[in-house]
Design a protein around this motif. Sequence first.
Motif, mmCIF file in Angstrom:
data_model
loop_
_atom_site.group_PDB
_atom_site.id
_atom_site.type_symbol
_atom_site.label_atom_id
_atom_site.label_comp_id
_atom_site.label_asym_id
_atom_site.label_seq_id
_atom_site.Cartn_x
_atom_site.Cartn_y
_atom_site.Cartn_z
ATOM 1 N N LYS A 109 -21.480 9.167 -10.324
ATOM 2 C CA LYS A 109 -21.116 8.678 -8.997
ATOM 3 C C LYS A 109 -19.606 8.851 -8.823
ATOM 4 O O LYS A 109 -18.881 9.133 -9.786
ATOM 5 N N PHE A 110 -19.135 8.673 -7.600
ATOM 6 C CA PHE A 110 -17.710 8.856 -7.326
ATOM 7 C C PHE A 110 -17.146 7.598 -6.676
ATOM 8 O O PHE A 110 -17.547 7.208 -5.580
ATOM 9 N N PHE A 111 -16.226 6.977 -7.401
ATOM 10 C CA PHE A 111 -15.567 5.733 -7.003
ATOM 11 C C PHE A 111 -14.350 6.104 -6.160
ATOM 12 O O PHE A 111 -13.383 6.677 -6.660
ATOM 13 N N VAL A 112 -14.401 5.818 -4.858
ATOM 14 C CA VAL A 112 -13.312 6.153 -3.940
ATOM 15 C C VAL A 112 -12.591 4.865 -3.574
ATOM 16 O O VAL A 112 -13.182 3.974 -2.969
ATOM 17 N N ALA A 113 -11.327 4.771 -3.945
ATOM 18 C CA ALA A 113 -10.536 3.569 -3.659
ATOM 19 C C ALA A 113 -9.422 3.928 -2.683
ATOM 20 O O ALA A 113 -8.416 4.519 -3.059
ATOM 21 N N LYS A 114 -9.639 3.599 -1.420
ATOM 22 C CA LYS A 114 -8.622 3.833 -0.401
ATOM 23 C C LYS A 114 -7.554 2.737 -0.488
ATOM 24 O O LYS A 114 -7.863 1.564 -0.663
ATOM 25 N N VAL A 115 -6.296 3.141 -0.354
ATOM 26 C CA VAL A 115 -5.184 2.200 -0.405
ATOM 27 C C VAL A 115 -4.590 2.034 0.987
ATOM 28 O O VAL A 115 -4.270 3.023 1.654
ATOM 29 N N ASP A 116 -4.455 0.804 1.405
ATOM 30 C CA ASP A 116 -3.734 0.503 2.646
ATOM 31 C C ASP A 116 -2.266 0.346 2.284
ATOM 32 O O ASP A 116 -1.859 -0.664 1.712
ATOM 33 N N ILE A 117 -1.460 1.350 2.604
ATOM 34 C CA ILE A 117 -0.061 1.368 2.182
ATOM 35 C C ILE A 117 0.715 0.181 2.742
ATOM 36 O O ILE A 117 1.754 -0.223 2.195
ATOM 37 N N LYS A 118 0.225 -0.430 3.836
ATOM 38 C CA LYS A 118 0.913 -1.572 4.420
ATOM 39 C C LYS A 118 0.814 -2.818 3.546
ATOM 40 O O LYS A 118 1.564 -3.773 3.736
ATOM 41 N N LYS A 119 -0.104 -2.805 2.599
ATOM 42 C CA LYS A 119 -0.306 -3.972 1.748
ATOM 43 C C LYS A 119 0.386 -3.866 0.398
ATOM 44 O O LYS A 119 0.244 -4.743 -0.437
ATOM 45 N N VAL A 120 1.105 -2.772 0.154
ATOM 46 C CA VAL A 120 1.776 -2.614 -1.132
ATOM 47 C C VAL A 120 3.279 -2.483 -0.918
ATOM 48 O O VAL A 120 3.746 -2.174 0.181
ATOM 49 N N LYS A 121 4.043 -2.718 -1.967
ATOM 50 C CA LYS A 121 5.495 -2.674 -1.896
ATOM 51 C C LYS A 121 6.009 -1.276 -2.232
ATOM 52 O O LYS A 121 5.502 -0.626 -3.119
ATOM 53 N N VAL A 122 7.037 -0.863 -1.503
ATOM 54 C CA VAL A 122 7.684 0.417 -1.752
ATOM 55 C C VAL A 122 9.148 0.140 -2.048
ATOM 56 O O VAL A 122 9.843 -0.499 -1.250
ATOM 57 N N ASP A 123 9.636 0.591 -3.205
ATOM 58 C CA ASP A 123 11.034 0.334 -3.551
ATOM 59 C C ASP A 123 11.935 1.355 -2.852
ATOM 60 O O ASP A 123 11.464 2.325 -2.251
ATOM 61 N N PRO A 124 13.268 1.153 -2.882
ATOM 62 C CA PRO A 124 14.182 2.051 -2.162
ATOM 63 C C PRO A 124 14.064 3.515 -2.565
ATOM 64 O O PRO A 124 14.381 4.408 -1.780
ATOM 65 N N SER A 125 13.604 3.789 -3.789
ATOM 66 C CA SER A 125 13.481 5.173 -4.239
ATOM 67 C C SER A 125 12.225 5.843 -3.719
ATOM 68 O O SER A 125 12.014 7.038 -3.921
ATOM 69 N N GLY A 126 11.360 5.076 -3.062
ATOM 70 C CA GLY A 126 10.126 5.642 -2.545
ATOM 71 C C GLY A 126 8.934 5.467 -3.448
ATOM 72 O O GLY A 126 7.841 5.937 -3.149
ATOM 73 N N LYS A 127 9.116 4.799 -4.565
ATOM 74 C CA LYS A 127 8.012 4.584 -5.504
ATOM 75 C C LYS A 127 7.158 3.410 -5.042
ATOM 76 O O LYS A 127 7.660 2.340 -4.730
#
Length: 541
Positions: free
Chosen positions: A200-218
């Motif tokens: 089977k194929f486990f597809v995990a979509k990420v809502d980028i609005k719910k995660v933190k992005v540091d100044p370097s873009g990581k």
Amino acid sequence: MILRSLRTLALALPLSAAVLVSAPADVSAFCGFYVSGADAKLFNNATMVVLMRDGTRTVLSMKNNYQGPPESFAMVIPVPVVLQEDNVKTLPDAVFNRVDQLAAPRLVEYWEQDPCYVEPPYEEEPMMDAADDFAPMKSADADEELGVTVEAQFTVGEYEIVILSAKDSSGLDTWLRREEYTIPAGSEALLRPYVEEGMKFFVAKVDIKKVKVDPSGKTMLSPLRFHYDSEQFRLPVRLGLINSGGKQDLLVHILARGQRYELANYENVTIPTNLDVAPEARERFGELYTALFDATLQKNPQAVVTEYSWDASSCDPCPTPALDASELTTLGGDVISGEVNPWGGGFVLTRLHARYDKGSLGEDLVFREAPPIVGGREFMIGEVVEKGSRSSGVNNFQARYAIRHVWEGPITCKNPIRGRWGGPPAGKHSEGTKAAQDLAFAARDGVELKEIVREDIPELGVMAVAKTSEEMKAIVRSPGDDAAPAKEPAAAATAPKGPPKGSASANVRSACSCSADDPASGGASALLGLLGLLGLRRRRR
């Protein structure tokens, strides 16, 4: 509505090094590769995998760092069964750093103790008994024509998860492209074996609005954990080779009750360990270790290297405190059979390190149980500190390297005892045990191995340019030392025949007051009481 948002997602297919060709060639392996509807340049710059295995149950935990444009994306991982919401959860980030530090190659610093010091008499006493060891979807009819089925969908943390099955790899490839994923050429051929196996194929979509992005873009994603039952213990890695840009590293940490693991379908070697190194190694430890690792693979092409195998509740030396019961529970102890020991004992932590490219990795990683090994401790084999690995009754193996400072003070006694190593004398400072982390990003070809080691590495054909002084080489006690030879643990007699590559013969005796966690060692760490081993003794000063 989950699948309606899949159009602009990036796709990660599993468990290998994941970079687009525009990404740096040397990065940590990722559980797949990224693509996007807008053909955005996305890449993962670090991944860590922790597996817990118990019977037929596998708990897979992974931590990924994403770097790319701030838009939603997804990961896709082949799994043997349809996962439900109860099978999936997010984890705290800190536990991964703890595992990485605990199992990482380590650098220690020792000072020769006063050769005229006389140890006071001591008694032996038994140790305490311890516990045992997504875009708008087309119609369902259109999906059915392609043989693609949505088996389940749910939300966990910042991930919207969909479980897919497929009857035909070309149908799955077409479905992905139809949903406007930018799939690299050749993907269908790599998807085919997994589809044919019924994965089977486990597809995990990420809502980028719910995660933190540091100044370097990581972007730091919440680590994901899921578990399933399967007779085979494997890690699918081939799909990530689709857009591999060069050599890539994969670190796999395995936790299992009283059991070490190795590869069943690749050669296994242990890293050369217990080498004395020059003082400048402290500032260039990552470079030193990658040079040693690369030399090991040059001698053993396509091998997977064992860097650590030790009870997870103890360590010696410790770059970080050992794992406790709550951390083991977080990594899967809550979904395996039985309870986690309240002291955290009984689980062996094994670290396997692979470095590969498209030409050297032809199969997924399949694991098998392996007999215990020891090595990399301040423990004597004949007249030298043990080298390499050898069979034993317990797992006490680590990649350990030492800077040694010989005694510089006066020697006024008639029969000095040389080669006793310990902490710094008055006026000297120790920086403690240093762990080599982020090895995928360490500079390569910057260190000449023979220039920085202080002894030969015969198994690699490396001859040290600068050997240690006669005092430095005197790492055994003088003939006048009355320390009794240590015996092999009784359990070793039943260990499988045929010691691992690099093994040495027995005739072991304690080197110094530094602990050597063989059960019969006079310097055995008190933490080994948690292992429930019989016949342990320790010194009482």
